[in-house]
Design a protein around this motif. Structure first.
Motif, short mmCIF file in Angstrom:
data_model
loop_
_atom_site.label_atom_id
_atom_site.label_comp_id
_atom_site.label_asym_id
_atom_site.label_seq_id
_atom_site.Cartn_x
_atom_site.Cartn_y
_atom_site.Cartn_z
N SER A 254 0.82 -1.21 0.00
CA SER A 254 0.00 0.00 0.00
C SER A 254 0.85 1.27 0.00
CB SER A 254 -0.93 0.04 1.22
OG SER A 254 -1.90 -0.97 1.15
N SER B 110 -1.34 -3.33 -5.71
CA SER B 110 -1.61 -2.35 -4.65
C SER B 110 -3.03 -1.81 -4.75
CB SER B 110 -0.62 -1.19 -4.74
OG SER B 110 -0.85 -0.24 -3.73
N TYR C 160 0.53 -4.11 3.32
CA TYR C 160 -0.77 -3.96 2.66
C TYR C 160 -1.78 -3.56 3.72
CZ TYR C 160 -4.68 -4.98 -0.47
OH TYR C 160 -5.82 -4.88 -1.27
#
Length: 318
Positions: A12, A39, A91
């Protein structure tokens, strides 16, 4: 060397753990390769690094999307890349139960604490506030509960006088970059590691009533307590390089029928084959654990006292 495992990495943000995994994968003897970096943030800096290293990328904002719908899309990208494993490397989005179930035992996450301590965020500050002597990081399997899956490996990081959450977090991150590639490499090759295979077989065998583990003729074996053996773990047994579970059949006819029908799974083991035992191979890829459990139960029934098999039959009825 077995074919390299194909890994998709989800990020992320900056993707420092992604970078650690990616550069570890450049070593010729690394057992995995990175086939996708995906992502939920199209502006994630880590995507630029992946592009520079010629790793395929996928990105889409999750904003305004239903969680399951977004996970279906990112899941399709992972499937298209033919990945066999997923690594979460920073993430920052909860996953849908359906996505987690699809990648059960094949999705790993790195977390900056010594789990089960400090699940969630602000882990370094929480360790400082608690007066801990060490912080650290953990690699764990991903389950539906956040930071709750089986811990595969950890590294402790000492807390020093004057540490702030920021200074401690930097050292924890160094530890993460060492731990994650090493643990991922070990996990994707576990099916070829006799010690891991034995540990899994042991769990199934000792789950049966009144059983114990005891070596027999130099091999790990399992028997009813004060009774006969019903299973033997075979590794280099009588010079046989195959890793297998030896179990009892009803006799030569059943053993020969099994081998003839599926020679990739079954074989006649040295010494024990004459008594009707068959070898169930464990080293040809991901083992069929349902098959292993079935054979252990069947073989156990062949030697267990009737009082135990009656109890098992009664339990099965429920």
């Amino acid at each position: 060397m077995p074919e390299k495992a194909r890994v998709a990495i989800l990020i992320s943000g900056t993707g420092t753990n992604m970078a650690a995994l990616l550069y570890a994968a450049k070593a010729d003897d690394c057992p995995y390769e990175v086939v996708l970096v995906a992502s939920n943030n199209p502006d994630a800096p880590g995507l630029r690094l992946a592009d520079a290293e010629n790793i395929p990328t996928w990105a889409k904002s999750h904003k305004g999307m239903d969680r399951a719908a977004f996970d279906t899309e990112i899941g399709a990208a992972i499937e298209d890349a033919q990945a066999g494993y997923v690594a979460l490397a920073g993430y920052m989005r909860l996953l849908s139960p359906e996505f987690v179930a699809r990648w059960q035992h094949r999705m790993l996450n790195i977390h900056p604490s010594l789990l089960p301590k400090y699940k969630g965020l602000d882990t370094c500050q929480r360790a400082l506030d608690a007066g801990d002597s060490h912080a650290g990081c953990s690699v764990h399997l991903v389950t539906a509960e956040v930071d709750d899956g089986e811990v595969l490996a950890q590294t402790k990081v000492a807390i020093t006088d004057g540490d702030t959450a920021e200074t401690l977090a930097r050292r924890v991150q160094f530890a993460e970059h060492q731990l994650f590639p090493r643990t991922l490499a070990r996990w994707v090759t576990r099916y070829h590691a006799p010690d891991w295979l034995l540990s899994e077989v042991t769990k199934y065998a000792l789950a049966l009533p009144e059983t114990e583990a005891r070596d027999t003729h130099g091999s790990p074996g399992f028997r009813c307590i004060k009774g006969k053996y019903f299973a033997i773990f075979s590794q280099n047994h009588h010079g046989d390089e195959r890793v297998a579970l030896l179990v009892k059949t009803s006799g030569q006819d059943e053993m020969n029928t099994l081998i003839e029908a599926d020679p990739e799974t079954y074989h006649r083991p040295a010494y024990y084959g004459a008594s009707g035992w068959v070898g169930v191979r464990l080293d040809t890829g991901e083992p069929d654990w349902d098959l292993v459990e079935t054979w252990l139960r069947k073989s156990w029934r062949a030697v267990a006292p009737k009082r135990l098999t009656k109890l098992m039959d009664a339990a099965d009825e429920f």
